[in-house]
Scaffold this motif. Structure first.
Motif, PDB file in Angstrom:
ATOM      1  N   LYS A 150       0.739  -1.192  -0.053  1.00  0.00           N
ATOM      2  CA  LYS A 150      -0.065   0.134  -0.111  1.00  0.00           C
ATOM      3  C   LYS A 150       0.711   1.288  -0.104  1.00  0.00           C
ATOM      4  CE  LYS A 150      -2.088   1.818   3.577  1.00  0.00           C
ATOM      5  NZ  LYS A 150      -3.232   1.670   4.730  1.00  0.00           N
ATOM      6  N   ALA A 151       0.793   2.356  -0.918  1.00  0.00           N
ATOM      7  CA  ALA A 151       1.295   3.474  -1.113  1.00  0.00           C
ATOM      8  C   ALA A 151       0.391   4.565  -1.352  1.00  0.00           C
ATOM      9  CB  ALA A 151       2.318   3.358  -1.896  1.00  0.00           C
ATOM     10  N   VAL A 152       0.602   5.874  -0.989  1.00  0.00           N
ATOM     11  CA  VAL A 152      -0.265   6.784  -1.105  1.00  0.00           C
ATOM     12  C   VAL A 152      -0.214   7.286  -2.669  1.00  0.00           C
ATOM     13  CG1 VAL A 152      -0.767   9.473  -0.851  1.00  0.00           C
ATOM     14  CG2 VAL A 152      -0.110   7.710   1.178  1.00  0.00           C
ATOM     15  N   SER A 153       1.104   7.165  -3.294  1.00  0.00           N
ATOM     16  CA  SER A 153       1.204   7.476  -4.625  1.00  0.00           C
ATOM     17  C   SER A 153       2.266   6.596  -5.046  1.00  0.00           C
ATOM     18  CB  SER A 153       1.452   9.042  -4.813  1.00  0.00           C
ATOM     19  OG  SER A 153       2.662   9.268  -4.458  1.00  0.00           O
ATOM     20  N   ALA A 154       2.425   6.540  -6.504  1.00  0.00           N
ATOM     21  CA  ALA A 154       3.600   5.449  -7.027  1.00  0.00           C
ATOM     22  C   ALA A 154       4.800   6.229  -6.939  1.00  0.00           C
ATOM     23  CB  ALA A 154       3.291   5.554  -8.491  1.00  0.00           C
ATOM     24  N   ALA A 155       4.862   7.765  -6.600  1.00  0.00           N
ATOM     25  CA  ALA A 155       6.026   8.264  -6.561  1.00  0.00           C
ATOM     26  C   ALA A 155       6.713   7.784  -5.098  1.00  0.00           C
ATOM     27  CB  ALA A 155       5.927   9.709  -6.929  1.00  0.00           C
TER      28      ALA A 155
END
Length: 81
Positions: free
Chosen positions: A15-20
């Motif tokens: 899980k991540a907030v955004s790909a960056a």
């Protein structure tokens, strides 16, 4: 009859907030070095400046047994509906 142990690693959840941005939470299942067990690792970086890593070790036989029992329970529950 030869019985071989577990081999490899699998990411179960990421899980991540955004790909960056770096991952905030990762759950990984991997074989122990000797191949006799699997290790579930839960890495949680969601807290600001806080990191948590929890590892659970289960033998391959225990994991197979747990899956078999859980699968049977799920099947019996579906029959009763």
């Amino acid at each position: 009859m030869d019985i071989e142990g577990a081999v490899g690693t699998m990411t179960l959840m990421s899980k991540a907030v955004s790909a960056a941005q770096p991952k905030l939470r990762v759950m990984r299942l991997e074989a122990s070095i000797d191949g006799t067990a699997v290790i579930l690792t839960d890495v949680d970086l969601t807290g600001m400046g806080i990191s948590r890593e929890v590892c659970y070790r289960i033998t391959v036989a225990e994991l197979v047994s747990a899956i078999e029992v859980h699968g049977v329970e799920q099947w019996l529950d579906s029959l009763s509906r």
